[in-house]
Design a protein around this motif. Structure first.
Motif, PDB file in Angstrom:
ATOM      1  N   PHE A  36      17.190 -34.361 -24.513  1.00  0.00           N
ATOM      2  CA  PHE A  36      16.745 -33.734 -23.258  1.00  0.00           C
ATOM      3  C   PHE A  36      15.348 -33.169 -23.495  1.00  0.00           C
ATOM      4  N   TYR A  37      14.358 -33.647 -22.739  1.00  0.00           N
ATOM      5  CA  TYR A  37      12.966 -33.304 -23.024  1.00  0.00           C
ATOM      6  C   TYR A  37      12.206 -32.943 -21.741  1.00  0.00           C
ATOM      7  N   GLU A  60       2.343 -40.225 -20.824  1.00  0.00           N
ATOM      8  CA  GLU A  60       2.094 -40.204 -22.273  1.00  0.00           C
ATOM      9  C   GLU A  60       3.260 -39.574 -23.028  1.00  0.00           C
ATOM     10  N   ALA A  61       3.710 -38.416 -22.530  1.00  0.00           N
ATOM     11  CA  ALA A  61       4.809 -37.712 -23.193  1.00  0.00           C
ATOM     12  C   ALA A  61       6.087 -38.545 -23.142  1.00  0.00           C
ATOM     13  N   LEU A  62       6.338 -39.177 -22.007  1.00  0.00           N
ATOM     14  CA  LEU A  62       7.517 -40.026 -21.864  1.00  0.00           C
ATOM     15  C   LEU A  62       7.483 -41.177 -22.870  1.00  0.00           C
ATOM     16  N   LYS A  63       6.323 -41.771 -23.042  1.00  0.00           N
ATOM     17  CA  LYS A  63       6.199 -42.893 -23.974  1.00  0.00           C
ATOM     18  C   LYS A  63       6.361 -42.432 -25.422  1.00  0.00           C
ATOM     19  N   GLU A  64       5.971 -41.195 -25.732  1.00  0.00           N
ATOM     20  CA  GLU A  64       6.212 -40.656 -27.075  1.00  0.00           C
ATOM     21  C   GLU A  64       7.712 -40.501 -27.325  1.00  0.00           C
ATOM     22  N   VAL A  65       8.434 -40.022 -26.311  1.00  0.00           N
ATOM     23  CA  VAL A  65       9.884 -39.891 -26.442  1.00  0.00           C
ATOM     24  C   VAL A  65      10.514 -41.266 -26.623  1.00  0.00           C
ATOM     25  N   LYS A  66      10.081 -42.205 -25.823  1.00  0.00           N
ATOM     26  CA  LYS A  66      10.631 -43.559 -25.899  1.00  0.00           C
ATOM     27  C   LYS A  66      10.370 -44.190 -27.268  1.00  0.00           C
ATOM     28  N   ALA A  67       9.152 -44.010 -27.773  1.00  0.00           N
ATOM     29  CA  ALA A  67       8.808 -44.557 -29.090  1.00  0.00           C
ATOM     30  C   ALA A  67       9.655 -43.900 -30.182  1.00  0.00           C
ATOM     31  N   HIS A  68       9.936 -42.615 -30.014  1.00  0.00           N
ATOM     32  CA  HIS A  68      10.751 -41.893 -30.995  1.00  0.00           C
ATOM     33  C   HIS A  68      12.142 -42.514 -31.112  1.00  0.00           C
TER      34      HIS A  68
END
Length: 438
Positions: free
Chosen positions: A148-149, A270-278
């Motif tokens: 949850f982010y 950008e933040a969403l893509k960081e979560v997805k990459a994680h």
């Protein structure tokens, strides 16, 4: 009057009016089983955007929670990203993954959302969902737990403080801590007051811009130093990203509304893509945000003001079948909002939708909850322009007839739409009800 739409250079006449199309394609909603067609339409999408027409309507939260549970259990979605502050949401993330103080309850954890408007996430509807996520994760291995982010960017000061706190504890002699303290010194004099910083930037040098950029670059280059089970690397990187992008946002917000809006939505992507990459490139993410963020801006008059949004950016950056946007709306009821920015919340009556608006049309053709799926067959019937209601955290019903409606092409703005005819205000964790008549 029959509808028409452009297909290349040819104008195609359609055999339905918009009103007839609404009647023909409305799918009644009365139980969870009625969402099966929506789950089927979502297919193998990797990002599902769940909207809301206000930040204070109970049914929008409960239906999104219901759909999110289905997506998690039936389609293997890995995380939920919300229009909220990252540091506050991390309290929830740690709690549901078993990394926090396990004597806490979901309601206690949600008190971390201290920034106005607190009711957006510190409410009973979210507390129930958080408890469900916690129980769901308790039976999963660590790499299968749902996260949850918060992907918004208002937490510049809190994010800087979080970076310094973590680096002080983990690497007190490291170069990143020195960079973080140096960057924070730019913002510390403004005591967490974004408007003060914004006004000061007219006389500011390039120093603060360079400091937060250097900090982000350094943390990214040292990411292996911060990898652990509690996602420290992701936490550090996104907080540094917030510092960089929020500085730019506050620097522009008094000069150009469209530019500052775009900076914010670009940051959320950008933040969403960081979560997805994680989680891995094949991970599936659910996004909870207002309709104005998740519905494609190109299908609204926002584009005329030079504004983009999350929905548009994701559709441009991913394949057609990888992103699926679901809008929400209501005819009338009550809502939690405030009369002005920063004021205490109130329960406010939502008047019946404006005549000839999208919500009025859905009500007048049948006052029941309904679902629309805009696919290759039906989308063309929903491309005419119509006003679509949007209620923010500030809401004045007496002015509602003159605003709060965004001209939209509904079939192009969303992939599906959920309409709840009568809605009620959500329940903040500390609600002192005061109703304003419309």
């Amino acid at each position: 009057m029959l509808l028409s739409y452009d297909e290349g250079n040819e104008v195609i006449q359609l055999d339905f009016t918009l009103e007839e199309a609404v009647v023909n394609y409305a799918l009644p909603i009365s139980s969870d089983d009625d969402f099966a067609s929506l789950l089927e339409a979502i297919g193998d999408a990797k990002i599902v955007l769940l909207g809301e027409a206000s930040h204070g309507t109970s049914e929008f939260y409960t239906v999104r929670a219901k759909l999110s549970k289905m997506l998690i259990e039936q389609k293997g979605f890995s995380a939920i990203a919300v229009e909220g502050d990252w540091p506050s949401a991390q309290h929830v993330n740690r709690f549901i993954k078993g990394h926090g103080h396990q004597k806490e309850t979901g309601r206690e954890v949600l008190k971390a959302f201290e920034r106005w408007p607190t009711w957006m996430w510190a409410n009973e509807e979210i507390a129930v969902f958080i408890d469900w996520l916690k129980k769901y994760n308790d039976y999963k291995d660590s790499d299968q737990k749902v996260g949850f982010y918060g992907i918004d960017m208002y937490s510049l000061w809190e994010s800087m403080e979080e970076i310094i706190r973590y680096l002080t504890e983990s690497n007190p002699e490291g170069a990143d801590l020195k960079l973080a303290k140096k960057a924070f010194s730019c913002f510390e004099p403004f005591n967490g007051m974004p408007d003060h910083y914004a006004m000061s930037t007219a006389h500011f040098s390039q120093v603060c811009i360079d400091e937060v950029s250097n900090l982000l670059s350094s943390i990214c280059s040292h990411k292996k130093h911060y990898e652990d089970e509690q996602e420290s690397n992701l936490n550090l990187k996104v907080n540094a990203l917030i510092a960089k992008n929020a500085e730019e946002y506050y620097r522009t917000m008094l000069q150009d509304n469209a530019l500052s809006w775009n900076i914010r939505d670009e940051h959320m992507v950008e933040a969403l893509k960081e979560v997805k990459a994680h989680y891995g490139e094949d991970a599936k993410i659910i996004v909870w945000e207002h309709n104005t963020h998740i519905g494609d801006a190109r299908a609204t008059t926002m584009k005329d003001d030079g504004m983009t949004n999350v929905g548009q950016l994701l559709r441009e950056q991913y394949k057609k079948d990888e992103v699926y946007a679901v809008g929400f709306g209501t005819h009338q009821g009550t809502v939690i909002a405030a009369g002005e920015w920063g004021a205490p919340f109130e329960v406010i009556n939502v008047p019946p939708a404006r005549q000839h608006s999208w919500e009025d049309l859905l009500h007048s053709t049948g006052a029941f909850d309904k679902l629309f799926i805009f696919n290759d067959e039906s989308r063309k019937y929903f491309t005419s322009w119509i006003g679509h209601r949007a209620i923010g955290v500030v809401f004045n019903p007496e002015y509602e007839a003159f605003g709060n409606y965004v001209p939209s092409q509904m079939g192009n703005r969303y992939d599906a739409f959920i309409y709840i005819d009568q809605t009620k205000a959500l329940t903040p964790l500390k609600l002192k009800e005061k109703t304003i008549d419309s």
